[in-house]
Design an enzyme around this catalytic site. Structure first.
Site, PDB file in Angstrom:
ATOM      1  N   ASP A 119      -0.799  -6.242  -0.161  1.00 21.47           N
ATOM      2  CA  ASP A 119      -1.196  -5.611   1.106  1.00 21.47           C
ATOM      3  C   ASP A 119      -2.701  -5.465   1.221  1.00 21.47           C
ATOM      4  OD1 ASP A 119       0.816  -5.013   2.902  1.00 21.47           O
ATOM      5  OD2 ASP A 119       1.334  -3.109   1.932  1.00 21.47           O
ATOM      6  N   GLU A 148       9.159  -4.437  10.279  1.00 19.01           N
ATOM      7  CA  GLU A 148       9.605  -3.145   9.728  1.00 19.01           C
ATOM      8  C   GLU A 148      10.189  -2.280  10.849  1.00 19.01           C
ATOM      9  OE1 GLU A 148       6.782  -1.229   7.152  1.00 19.01           O
ATOM     10  OE2 GLU A 148       7.921   0.648   7.111  1.00 19.01           O
ATOM     11  N   LYS A 199      -0.882  -9.572   2.882  1.00 18.40           N
ATOM     12  CA  LYS A 199      -0.129  -9.081   4.044  1.00 18.40           C
ATOM     13  C   LYS A 199      -1.018  -8.107   4.799  1.00 18.40           C
ATOM     14  CE  LYS A 199       3.495  -6.057   3.624  1.00 18.40           C
ATOM     15  NZ  LYS A 199       3.053  -4.883   4.409  1.00 18.40           N
ATOM     16  N   ASP A 215       0.848  -1.203   0.000  1.00 18.16           N
ATOM     17  CA  ASP A 215       0.000   0.000   0.000  1.00 18.16           C
ATOM     18  C   ASP A 215       0.882   1.252   0.000  1.00 18.16           C
ATOM     19  OD1 ASP A 215       0.848  -0.128   2.622  1.00 18.16           O
ATOM     20  OD2 ASP A 215      -1.145   0.088   3.509  1.00 18.16           O
ATOM     21  N   SER A 216       2.200   1.053   0.003  1.00 17.88           N
ATOM     22  CA  SER A 216       3.133   2.163  -0.237  1.00 17.88           C
ATOM     23  C   SER A 216       2.829   2.815  -1.577  1.00 17.88           C
ATOM     24  CB  SER A 216       4.578   1.664  -0.217  1.00 17.88           C
ATOM     25  OG  SER A 216       4.743   0.540  -1.066  1.00 17.88           O
ATOM     26  N   GLU A 267      -1.195  -5.509   8.419  1.00 16.88           N
ATOM     27  CA  GLU A 267      -0.547  -4.910   9.580  1.00 16.88           C
ATOM     28  C   GLU A 267      -1.348  -5.216  10.834  1.00 16.88           C
ATOM     29  OE1 GLU A 267       0.238  -0.717   8.960  1.00 16.88           O
ATOM     30  OE2 GLU A 267       1.041  -1.087   6.946  1.00 16.88           O
TER      31      GLU A 267
HETATM   32  O1  KIV Z   1       3.605  -1.053   1.626  1.00 23.07           O
HETATM   33  C1  KIV Z   1       4.741  -1.503   1.493  1.00 23.07           C
HETATM   34  O2  KIV Z   1       5.422  -1.334   0.478  1.00 23.07           O
HETATM   35  C2  KIV Z   1       5.292  -2.253   2.604  1.00 23.07           C
HETATM   36  C3  KIV Z   1       6.783  -2.379   2.654  1.00 23.07           C
HETATM   37  C4  KIV Z   1       7.379  -1.115   3.121  1.00 23.07           C
HETATM   38  C5  KIV Z   1       7.202  -3.532   3.463  1.00 23.07           C
HETATM   39  O3  KIV Z   1       4.580  -2.713   3.451  1.00 23.07           O
END
Ligand code: KIV
Length: 271
Positions: free
Chosen positions: A91, A189, A120, A52-53, A122
């Site tokens: 994510d 992280e 993934k 989600d970056s 959080e």
């Molecule tokens: O969103 C993302 O790219 C991430 C990485 C920084 C691990 O979660």
């Protein structure tokens, strides 16, 4: 005997476990479109993460909070079209997994509509029911501990997590709880290297680090950091692999080689 044909070399969740047991480092890198997905796949990146970056590096937002499910589905589908070998990790965006029911619907979309192989998310032990619901329904999960950018307002900034003894013990417990709940992998992280090493030695699932030292089972970085095109100051844990490379392909190759050879991260990237 029935056979289920598999693309010959596809990296699977089982393969990641095997890599951990054989001490082969797992190389993970983000991508958000098909062109880069192909480059990463050809370079031997094992896990491609649609993070989600993308809210920050693709959409130009201040943080990852506004990223939507539709954004994740769209970019993951683009990336999936470029992958032959790498495992596709996607994510779950902010608020997309607040209950097991909501998480199942959203993770199901990522698997069905975009071809994700693992999602993934959080969060710590408060996510145990979500992790259990997803994994028991056949959706592999990578949990994400340490700095959780979706909690930036609660944390008061992007800070290293687990420095104090109590916080470190808590993170170790959280990692075990998430593993017991069914998590297939763990991402750490911005965690002190000593703690990250301890966590990766304690859990049997693969631990992929970003700013978590060299002695975890794999490394992940954001593509834009690897290519040195992140505006402003690059994070301490990142490295511009374009310095010393004459093409984008070469830079990605240098990153893959450095992770596999345990030459990245170096002391300067570690907390
Ligand atoms: O969103 C993302 O790219 C991430 C990485 C920084 C691990 O979660």
């Amino acid at each position: 005997m029935s056979s289920h044909p598999q693309p010959s070399q596809r990296i699977t969740v089982r393969k990641l476990l095997q890599m951990k047991s054989e001490a082969e480092k797992i190389v993970c890198l983000t991508a958000y479109d098909v062109s880069f997905a192909k480059l990463l796949d050809d370079a031997g990146v094992d896990v491609v993460l649609v993070g989600d970056s993308l809210g920050m590096v693709i959409q130009g937002l201040e943080n990852t909070l506004p990223v939507s499910m539709n954004d994740m589905v769209y970019h993951s589908r683009c990336v999936a079209n470029g992958l032959k070998r790498a495992l596709l990790m996607v994510d779950m965006p902010f608020m997309s997994h607040i209950t097991p029911e909501i998480a199942l619907q959203n993770a199901g979309r990522l698997m069905k509509e975009s071809g994700a192989h693992i999602v993934k998310l959080e969060g710590g032990s408060e996510q145990r029911e979500v992790v259990s619901a997803l994994t028991s329904n056949g959706i592999p999960v990578c949990a994400h501990l340490g700095l959780q950018p979706q909690r930036v307002h609660k944390l008061g900034g992007y800070r290293v997590q687990g420095r104090e003894e109590e916080a470190a013990e808590h993170m170790l417990e959280e990692a075990s709880i998430l593993q017991q709940s069914g998590a297939d992998a763990l991402l750490l992280e911005c965690v002190p290297a000593e703690l990250a090493t301890k966590i990766s030695q304690t859990v049997s699932i693969p631990v992929i680090g970003i700013g978590a030292g060299v002695d975890v089972d794999g490394q992940v970085l954001v593509l834009q950091d690897v290519l040195g095109i992140t505006p402003g100051r690059a994070p301490k844990f990142s490295h511009n692999f374009m310095a010393g490379a004459d093409s984008i392909q070469a830079a990605i190759g240098l990153y893959v080689d450095a992770v596999k050879a345990k030459q990245f991260p170096q002391q300067e990237h570690i907390f």
